[in-house]
Design a protein around this motif. Structure first.
Motif, PDB file in Angstrom:
ATOM      1  N   ASN A   1      48.626  39.129 109.948  1.00 53.87           N
ATOM      2  CA  ASN A   1      48.238  40.512 110.233  1.00 53.87           C
ATOM      3  C   ASN A   1      49.382  41.253 110.917  1.00 53.87           C
ATOM      4  O   ASN A   1      49.212  41.877 111.965  1.00 53.87           O
ATOM      5  CB  ASN A   1      46.980  40.537 111.117  1.00 53.87           C
ATOM      6  CG  ASN A   1      45.749  40.027 110.407  1.00 53.87           C
ATOM      7  OD1 ASN A   1      45.062  40.750 109.716  1.00 53.87           O
ATOM      8  ND2 ASN A   1      45.472  38.741 110.582  1.00 53.87           N
TER       9      ASN A   1
ATOM     10  N   GLU B   1      50.852  43.947 110.308  1.00 56.31           N
ATOM     11  CA  GLU B   1      50.783  45.405 110.427  1.00 56.31           C
ATOM     12  C   GLU B   1      50.112  45.847 111.732  1.00 56.31           C
ATOM     13  O   GLU B   1      50.285  46.988 112.170  1.00 56.31           O
ATOM     14  CB  GLU B   1      50.040  46.011 109.227  1.00 56.31           C
ATOM     15  CG  GLU B   1      48.526  45.812 109.208  1.00 56.31           C
ATOM     16  CD  GLU B   1      48.089  44.444 108.704  1.00 56.31           C
ATOM     17  OE1 GLU B   1      46.872  44.222 108.598  1.00 56.31           O
ATOM     18  OE2 GLU B   1      48.961  43.612 108.400  1.00 56.31           O
ATOM     19  N   LYS B   2      49.351  44.950 112.369  1.00 57.39           N
ATOM     20  CA  LYS B   2      48.681  45.305 113.621  1.00 57.39           C
ATOM     21  C   LYS B   2      49.145  44.432 114.781  1.00 57.39           C
ATOM     22  O   LYS B   2      48.473  44.334 115.799  1.00 57.39           O
ATOM     23  CB  LYS B   2      47.162  45.194 113.461  1.00 57.39           C
ATOM     24  CG  LYS B   2      46.582  46.155 112.451  1.00 57.39           C
ATOM     25  CD  LYS B   2      45.065  46.144 112.450  1.00 57.39           C
ATOM     26  CE  LYS B   2      44.507  46.799 113.698  1.00 57.39           C
ATOM     27  NZ  LYS B   2      43.029  46.940 113.641  1.00 57.39           N
ATOM     28  N   LYS B   3      50.302  43.837 114.631  1.00 55.60           N
ATOM     29  CA  LYS B   3      50.786  42.902 115.644  1.00 55.60           C
ATOM     30  C   LYS B   3      50.911  43.564 117.017  1.00 55.60           C
ATOM     31  O   LYS B   3      50.616  42.945 118.044  1.00 55.60           O
ATOM     32  CB  LYS B   3      52.134  42.322 115.212  1.00 55.60           C
ATOM     33  CG  LYS B   3      52.622  41.192 116.108  1.00 55.60           C
ATOM     34  CD  LYS B   3      53.864  40.537 115.534  1.00 55.60           C
ATOM     35  CE  LYS B   3      54.328  39.390 116.409  1.00 55.60           C
ATOM     36  NZ  LYS B   3      55.519  38.710 115.852  1.00 55.60           N
ATOM     37  N   GLU B   4      51.323  44.824 117.039  1.00 56.27           N
ATOM     38  CA  GLU B   4      51.505  45.531 118.314  1.00 56.27           C
ATOM     39  C   GLU B   4      50.187  45.614 119.090  1.00 56.27           C
ATOM     40  O   GLU B   4      50.156  45.421 120.311  1.00 56.27           O
ATOM     41  CB  GLU B   4      52.047  46.931 118.052  1.00 56.27           C
ATOM     42  CG  GLU B   4      52.372  47.708 119.315  1.00 56.27           C
ATOM     43  CD  GLU B   4      52.987  49.069 119.026  1.00 56.27           C
ATOM     44  OE1 GLU B   4      52.898  49.942 119.901  1.00 56.27           O
ATOM     45  OE2 GLU B   4      53.550  49.246 117.922  1.00 56.27           O
ATOM     46  N   VAL B   5      49.090  45.884 118.381  1.00 61.05           N
ATOM     47  CA  VAL B   5      47.773  45.968 119.028  1.00 61.05           C
ATOM     48  C   VAL B   5      47.369  44.600 119.561  1.00 61.05           C
ATOM     49  O   VAL B   5      46.868  44.472 120.691  1.00 61.05           O
ATOM     50  CB  VAL B   5      46.710  46.472 118.028  1.00 61.05           C
ATOM     51  CG1 VAL B   5      45.326  46.482 118.682  1.00 61.05           C
ATOM     52  CG2 VAL B   5      47.068  47.857 117.530  1.00 61.05           C
ATOM     53  N   TYR B   6      47.564  43.553 118.757  1.00 63.70           N
ATOM     54  CA  TYR B   6      47.171  42.215 119.171  1.00 63.70           C
ATOM     55  C   TYR B   6      47.984  41.720 120.363  1.00 63.70           C
ATOM     56  O   TYR B   6      47.448  41.070 121.267  1.00 63.70           O
ATOM     57  CB  TYR B   6      47.312  41.239 117.994  1.00 63.70           C
ATOM     58  CG  TYR B   6      46.426  41.564 116.813  1.00 63.70           C
ATOM     59  CD1 TYR B   6      45.119  41.994 116.998  1.00 63.70           C
ATOM     60  CD2 TYR B   6      46.900  41.445 115.512  1.00 63.70           C
ATOM     61  CE1 TYR B   6      44.304  42.293 115.921  1.00 63.70           C
ATOM     62  CE2 TYR B   6      46.091  41.742 114.420  1.00 63.70           C
ATOM     63  CZ  TYR B   6      44.800  42.166 114.627  1.00 63.70           C
ATOM     64  OH  TYR B   6      44.003  42.463 113.564  1.00 63.70           O
TER      65      TYR B   6
ATOM     66  N   THR C   1      38.524  47.761 116.807  1.00 62.84           N
ATOM     67  CA  THR C   1      37.947  47.580 115.480  1.00 62.84           C
ATOM     68  C   THR C   1      37.383  46.162 115.384  1.00 62.84           C
ATOM     69  O   THR C   1      37.674  45.308 116.226  1.00 62.84           O
ATOM     70  CB  THR C   1      39.013  47.794 114.402  1.00 62.84           C
ATOM     71  OG1 THR C   1      40.083  46.864 114.627  1.00 62.84           O
ATOM     72  CG2 THR C   1      39.581  49.209 114.443  1.00 62.84           C
TER      73      THR C   1
ATOM     74  N   GLU D   1      39.974  43.451 115.704  1.00 66.06           N
ATOM     75  CA  GLU D   1      40.518  43.351 117.058  1.00 66.06           C
ATOM     76  C   GLU D   1      39.528  42.643 117.982  1.00 66.06           C
ATOM     77  O   GLU D   1      39.929  41.870 118.861  1.00 66.06           O
ATOM     78  CB  GLU D   1      40.861  44.746 117.573  1.00 66.06           C
ATOM     79  CG  GLU D   1      42.032  45.378 116.834  1.00 66.06           C
ATOM     80  CD  GLU D   1      42.108  46.885 116.957  1.00 66.06           C
ATOM     81  OE1 GLU D   1      42.995  47.483 116.314  1.00 66.06           O
ATOM     82  OE2 GLU D   1      41.273  47.491 117.669  1.00 66.06           O
TER      83      GLU D   1
ATOM     84  N   GLU E   1      42.047  55.360 118.682  1.00 66.54           N
ATOM     85  CA  GLU E   1      41.495  54.292 119.505  1.00 66.54           C
ATOM     86  C   GLU E   1      40.664  54.795 120.691  1.00 66.54           C
ATOM     87  O   GLU E   1      40.018  54.016 121.385  1.00 66.54           O
ATOM     88  CB  GLU E   1      42.603  53.362 120.019  1.00 66.54           C
ATOM     89  CG  GLU E   1      43.660  54.047 120.852  1.00 66.54           C
ATOM     90  CD  GLU E   1      44.862  54.498 120.037  1.00 66.54           C
ATOM     91  OE1 GLU E   1      45.968  54.603 120.622  1.00 66.54           O
ATOM     92  OE2 GLU E   1      44.707  54.747 118.829  1.00 66.54           O
TER      93      GLU E   1
END
Length: 255
Positions: free
Chosen positions: A10, A12-17, A40, A43, A116
């Motif tokens: 994933n 594309e969402k590494k920054e959020v994780y 989401t 998440e 968010e």
């Protein structure tokens, strides 16, 4: 599921994780509880994965019924607390213009609000109820007075009188030769087998929020399948086998 594998699949969402990893580590170290933004489903799944086997408590608040987006409380002890979320009721004369989820979301984003900071937007015939970060509720109420061509009135309402989110799943029955992912996707979205296989190989499919490019992967009860550009569905159950050894499968599509 290994956290490194989840991150790798994933990107594309590494920054959020990574931000969630930092929050959990900080709470573990300082014993100071923290609230996330609206998360989401993927998440939320990742945050649960992070807390497994650790002395960390996770609680969510997203609304009544089957909410999607939710604010999480991360803490070292199990506490009851007030979540920093407000519910805004939108009312108006919708006789001549029916507003969609996209219309409400677009109006909020046009105010410069980040996605968010907005939770579920529950749309009803007479308006909507929107879950937002408390810090922004006054700003939204004072600045949002029109959506598309319709004048609207906004007010905060207590959780007790908020309405439950309308059911967003529609059950359908499909008949497939196998439980392979490509076979099921082709039936659910009325695609050819080769079209379904291409979507999977191109990385456009996630199973339980994780990218899955294995077209022969066999789906199991409860799997949540996301197909980019088409939508999501839940592999509900195998209802029965036919005389020709095909499978009649119950699917719940998000609508």
């Amino acid at each position: 599921m290994n956290i490194d594998v989840f991150l790798r699949r994933n990107e594309e969402k590494k920054e959020v994780y990574v931000k969630l990893i930092d929050m959990v580590n900080r709470v573990e170290r300082t014993w100071q509880e923290e609230f996330t933004d609206f998360l989401t489903p993927d998440e939320q799944y990742f945050l649960n994965l992070l807390s497994n086997g650790r002395d960390i408590y996770i609680k969510y608040f997203g609304g009544k019924g089957n909410y999607e987006r939710a604010v999480a409380l991360i803490s070292r002890v199990d506490v009851d607390t007030d979540f920093p979320v407000d519910i805004i009721k939108v009312s108006g004369n919708f006789k001549f213009e029916k507003l969609s989820h996209r219309d409400y979301l677009g109006a909020l984003l046009s105010l410069g609000i980040k996605r968010e900071k907005i939770g579920d937007i529950n749309v009803f015939d007479d308006g909507a109820e929107i879950y937002v970060a408390r810090e922004l509720s006054d700003y939204i109420i004072f600045n949002l007075n029109k959506i598309k061509h319709t004048g609207v009135k906004l007010e905060r309402i207590p959780y007790e009188i908020a309405r439950e989110k309308a059911e967003s799943l529609k059950e359908i029955m499909i008949n497939v030769a196998s439980l392979r992912m490509d076979a099921v996707i082709s039936e659910v979205y009325n695609l050819s087998r080769s079209e379904a296989s291409s979507l999977i190989k191109q990385g456009n499919v996630k199973v339980n929020y994780i990218s899955n490019d294995d077209q022969s992967y066999k789906l199991d009860r409860g799997d949540i399948v996301s197909v980019k550009g088409f939508g999501r569905f839940v592999f509900n159950s195998v209802v029965r086998n036919t005389k020709s050894q095909r499978f009649v499968v119950s699917i719940k599509k998000y609508v």
